[in-house]
Design a protein around this motif. Structure first.
Motif, short mmCIF file in Angstrom:
data_model
loop_
_atom_site.label_atom_id
_atom_site.label_comp_id
_atom_site.label_asym_id
_atom_site.label_seq_id
_atom_site.Cartn_x
_atom_site.Cartn_y
_atom_site.Cartn_z
N SER A 387 -39.64 14.24 4.81
CA SER A 387 -39.97 15.57 5.32
C SER A 387 -41.40 15.97 4.98
O SER A 387 -42.09 16.61 5.79
N ASP A 404 -36.06 15.41 19.28
CA ASP A 404 -34.80 15.75 18.62
C ASP A 404 -33.65 15.36 19.54
O ASP A 404 -33.54 15.84 20.67
N THR A 442 -35.75 12.52 15.42
CA THR A 442 -34.83 13.16 14.49
C THR A 442 -33.55 13.51 15.21
O THR A 442 -33.48 13.53 16.45
N GLY A 446 -29.56 12.11 11.41
CA GLY A 446 -30.43 10.96 11.53
C GLY A 446 -29.83 9.76 12.23
O GLY A 446 -30.55 8.81 12.57
N LEU A 466 -37.03 10.40 10.99
CA LEU A 466 -37.11 11.31 9.84
C LEU A 466 -35.95 11.02 8.90
O LEU A 466 -34.78 11.11 9.30
N GLY A 469 -32.74 13.20 8.65
CA GLY A 469 -32.65 13.97 9.88
C GLY A 469 -33.03 15.43 9.70
O GLY A 469 -33.62 15.84 8.70
N THR A 470 -32.67 16.22 10.69
CA THR A 470 -33.00 17.65 10.66
C THR A 470 -32.26 18.37 9.53
O THR A 470 -32.77 19.35 8.97
N TRP A 473 -34.43 18.06 6.59
CA TRP A 473 -35.58 18.98 6.73
C TRP A 473 -35.18 20.39 6.30
O TRP A 473 -35.89 21.04 5.53
#
Length: 537
Positions: A387, A404, A442, A446, A466, A469-470, A473
């Motif tokens: 991140s 995304d 992302t 993930g 990433l 994943g989100t 984050w």
């Protein structure tokens, strides 16, 4: 089964009549619609399971756990069926074919087309009401009873998250699989009227009939047409309600257990031992589903290894979201002797011939935490960044193209600033992706991003993912954005069909049309002739 040619290799073909014959004869078959959910909802065979091409690697291991199960794939001319067959074969599925003529071939052969989603369950609910004359009250009558201060309770049979969005004033959340276990404590006086609601019709019908079948002494009614009927009658809904049911007392639990046991016996549900479960698991000729029907919170606290979380009421409402092979074998479990039996007695009526309940967990391995991700094939490693590194890259002079792969509702709710929404099935053909020099992928956990990165690498495009994943984050405390518009999407959001009862701003005409459609499902079932439903009388 005939053979037709494709660019890559010969692909087997199965006729619509062959599919219908297997359905009627109780033979295992998975019929996959590989379009996105919105086009799928415009028309499909009754038992077609929606598994979009771009989500196959994420979901197929759960939906079709046996690699030798017969799988028939179709689309409606979009060119997704053949790539789906090839992908499934690469994942180890050995009996995969395309449906002759696709969706249009099904229609021309005399096959019935059903609109909407979770149609087997919804049509079954209509059949239950038709045969059992499930008691119901219109919204106007329920509203009047509330205004008079009558002795009643309103139980919302949907998932808590749906109840929390909108609910009948004064109602409490008791998901359908919990009703028979908890109702005696919620309404200890036999004089108390019990009213069961959902958004439309199915879960209120099944929930109400569950209580009738369980022989509770109270008068019990479905709220006719659920929150849709309430809204059409001009009444306001609550938003953000959080009332839940308490745990059952010992005596009421025992009453519920005895009634559930009686219903399981009447419908032919079989109780198995750990050794018998082991025997089922070793059977290479059957597709086995192991499902824990308790609440997600109970599942995460402790569950049997290998069992998936499938809350009982939601399983009956949307069986096709867990069970991809029609006429597969289903084993349910709980820790109370009520919920698995109540769910199983409905699955038997839904035409599942092999339905078992596992009570005894002795000697079986346990696990904790969320349901693990099931992948059909291990993923190779790909380049990744954390991140901090992504935040730095996004703030630099040449920010990467951040894609995304979340579903559109999840993207709309929260995404990393600067991210663009894209369907997994579009990523390898999108012009911006093809032209980008630096790509970061992302998705919520993930997994979808990792799968997409592998596919891009196969066509010579390098992309990083990433880490975490989100969700990772967000867990790091970084800001997210909301909304989905023309400015932040590379695909049309056709991955999710918006039901007329979802949200709080639905047009009355759309809601009424939805109800009219549900009323016609019984006639459609009769024309279709493949359902195998058998309602307890």
């Amino acid at each position: 089964m005939n053979v037709i040619s494709s660019i890559e290799a010969p692909i087997a073909e199965t006729s619509s009549e062959s599919v219908r014959e297997r359905l009627r004869n109780g033979q295992e078959i998975a019929l996959l619609d590989v379009r996105e959910e919105a086009p799928y909802a415009t028309g499909h065979p009754l038992f077609a399971v929606n598994l979009p091409l771009g989500r196959i690697e994420e979901r197929v291991a759960g939906l079709i756990p046996r690699r030798t199960a017969p799988v028939v794939v179709y689309d409606n001319g979009e060119g997704r069926a053949h790539p789906a067959v090839t992908l499934l074969q690469r994942l180890g599925y050995t009996d995969v074919s395309v449906l002759t003529g696709g969706l249009e071939g099904w229609r021309l052969s005399g096959g019935e087309l059903f609109i909407d989603v979770n149609v087997p369950s919804k049509s079954f609910g209509e059949l239950v009401e038709h045969i059992r004359h499930t008691p119901s009250l219109p919204a106007e009558e329920v509203h009047a009873r509330i205004a008079r201060g009558e002795d009643l309770v309103i139980l919302d049979a949907r998932r808590f998250i749906e109840y929390n969005v909108m609910s009948i004033p004064g109602g409490r959340s008791v998901p359908g699989g919990e009703l028979a276990l908890r109702v005696r404590d919620i309404a200890p006086s036999p004089e108390t009227t019990v009213i069961v609601n959902c958004a439309g019709r199915t879960r209120s019908i099944i929930g109400t009939q569950s209580l009738v079948n369980a022989e509770i002494p109270n008068p019990v009614f479905a709220l006719r047409n659920g929150t849709i009927g309430w809204t059409l009658a001009g009444f306001d809904l609550d938003h953000g309600a959080s009332r839940k049911a308490a745990s059952p007392t010992k005596d009421n639990h025992e009453q519920a257990r005895l009634k559930a046991q009686k219903l399981a016996e009447r419908t032919g549900v079989r109780i198995i031992t750990p050794q018998q479960l082991n025997d089922l698991e070793k059977d290479q000729d059957r597709t086995l589903y192991r499902l824990d029907v308790r609440t997600p919170e109970e599942y995460e606290a402790d569950h049997l290894t290998g069992f998936r979380s499938a809350e009982g009421g939601q399983l009956i409402q949307a069986t096709d979201e867990w069970v991809g092979v029609r006429h597969g074998t289903i084993v349910l479990t709980d820790t109370d002797g009520v919920r698995a039996r109540m769910t199983a007695h409905w699955l038997r009526q839904l035409g599942w011939q092999e339905v078992y309940v596992l009570d005894d967990w002795t000697g079986l391995p346990h696990a904790t935490g969320p349901e693990p991700v099931l992948l059909a094939k291990p993923l190779p490693s790909v380049a990744a960044l954390n991140s901090d590194e992504l935040a730095s890259a996004l703030s630099g002079p040449q920010a990467p193209l951040l894609l995304d792969l979340a579903t559109s509702p999840i993207f709309r709710k929260a995404h990393i600033p600067g991210a663009s929404f894209i369907l997994p099935s579009d990523i390898a053909t999108n012009n911006r992706v093809m032209e980008a020099r630096d790509i970061v992928l992302t998705s919520p956990d993930g997994v979808a991003a990792h799968i997409a990165a592998v596919h891009l690498a196969e066509i010579g495009i390098e992309a990083r993912i990433l880490e975490g994943g989100t969700n990772g984050w967000k867990a790091s405390g970084r800001l997210v954005e909301t909304g989905l518009s023309e400015n932040n999407r590379l695909s049309a959001p056709i991955d999710v069909y918006k039901r007329p009862y979802e949200g709080t701003d639905n047009a009355h005409a759309a809601m009424q049309a939805y109800l009219d459609w549900e009323f016609g499902l019984v006639a459609q079932l009769e024309r279709d002739g493949t359902h195998g439903f058998s309602v307890l009388e």
